[in-house]
Design an enzyme around this catalytic site. Sequence first.
Site, PDB file in Angstrom:
ATOM      1  N   CYS A  19      -2.151   0.694   8.724  1.00 34.19           N
ATOM      2  CA  CYS A  19      -1.331   1.456   7.711  1.00 34.19           C
ATOM      3  C   CYS A  19      -0.765   2.768   8.470  1.00 34.19           C
ATOM      4  CB  CYS A  19      -2.365   1.834   6.718  1.00 34.19           C
ATOM      5  SG  CYS A  19      -1.811   2.365   5.226  1.00 34.19           S
ATOM      6  N   ASP A  61      -8.762  -5.175   6.039  1.00 31.40           N
ATOM      7  CA  ASP A  61      -8.463  -6.124   4.786  1.00 31.40           C
ATOM      8  C   ASP A  61      -6.973  -6.545   5.055  1.00 31.40           C
ATOM      9  OD1 ASP A  61      -6.641  -3.797   4.500  1.00 31.40           O
ATOM     10  OD2 ASP A  61      -7.603  -3.245   2.562  1.00 31.40           O
ATOM     11  N   HIS A 103      -4.301   4.877   9.883  1.00 36.34           N
ATOM     12  CA  HIS A 103      -5.429   4.263  10.043  1.00 36.34           C
ATOM     13  C   HIS A 103      -5.447   2.656  10.014  1.00 36.34           C
ATOM     14  CE1 HIS A 103      -6.437   8.473   8.445  1.00 36.34           C
ATOM     15  NE2 HIS A 103      -7.478   8.364   9.106  1.00 36.34           N
ATOM     16  N   HIS A 146      -1.058  11.305  16.054  1.00 32.93           N
ATOM     17  CA  HIS A 146      -1.675  10.601  15.007  1.00 32.93           C
ATOM     18  C   HIS A 146      -0.793   9.535  14.204  1.00 32.93           C
ATOM     19  CE1 HIS A 146      -4.044   9.999  11.326  1.00 32.93           C
ATOM     20  NE2 HIS A 146      -3.003  10.119  10.531  1.00 32.93           N
ATOM     21  N   ARG A 196      -5.418  -4.449   8.969  1.00 38.93           N
ATOM     22  CA  ARG A 196      -4.132  -3.865   8.226  1.00 38.93           C
ATOM     23  C   ARG A 196      -3.779  -2.350   9.020  1.00 38.93           C
ATOM     24  NH1 ARG A 196      -3.744  -0.340   3.617  1.00 38.93           N
ATOM     25  NH2 ARG A 196      -5.899  -0.718   3.194  1.00 38.93           N
ATOM     26  N   CYS A 198       0.760  -1.197  -0.111  1.00 37.87           N
ATOM     27  CA  CYS A 198      -0.025   0.168  -0.052  1.00 37.87           C
ATOM     28  C   CYS A 198       0.937   1.315   0.187  1.00 37.87           C
ATOM     29  CB  CYS A 198      -0.900   0.228   1.255  1.00 37.87           C
ATOM     30  SG  CYS A 198      -0.289   0.177   2.742  1.00 37.87           S
TER      31      CYS A 198
END
Length: 130
Positions: free
Chosen positions: A119, A109, A105, A102, A117, A65
């Site tokens: 990410c 999947d 996310h 932060h 996941r 990704c």
Amino acid sequence: MTKIDKTEQQWRQELSPEQYHVLREKGTERPFTGEYDHLFEPGTYRCAGCGAELFVSDAKYDSGCGWPAFYAPAGEEAVEEETDVSYGMMRTEVTCANCGGHLGHVFPDGPHPTGLRYCINSASLKFDEE
Ligand SMILES: [Zn+2]
């Protein structure tokens, strides 16, 4: 509730501009540019803001990704998850439970065994080699 209470001014002094943008302004680094996207050495990924242990290399995998991906955090208390509806999308934001920074996310999947996941932006992580 986070355990660290710093002013934005303090964060700005301690973090690099990119770290500040991601951690404190919920920014996203450009895909495939992050320092840890393709790192698979054994070790621990800590929060770039406060040093808390967030993820371990055992749970890291190549999702393709463009950002570091993990199927689970280092521990149940390491991260907080909250629904994020910005940019017209329904996503789950992941933040550091210790400082509120932060991270990225989480998407449903991911691979076995969690199907998740995480990410995560490289800029919000600091890798500690084993
Ligand atoms: Zn933190």
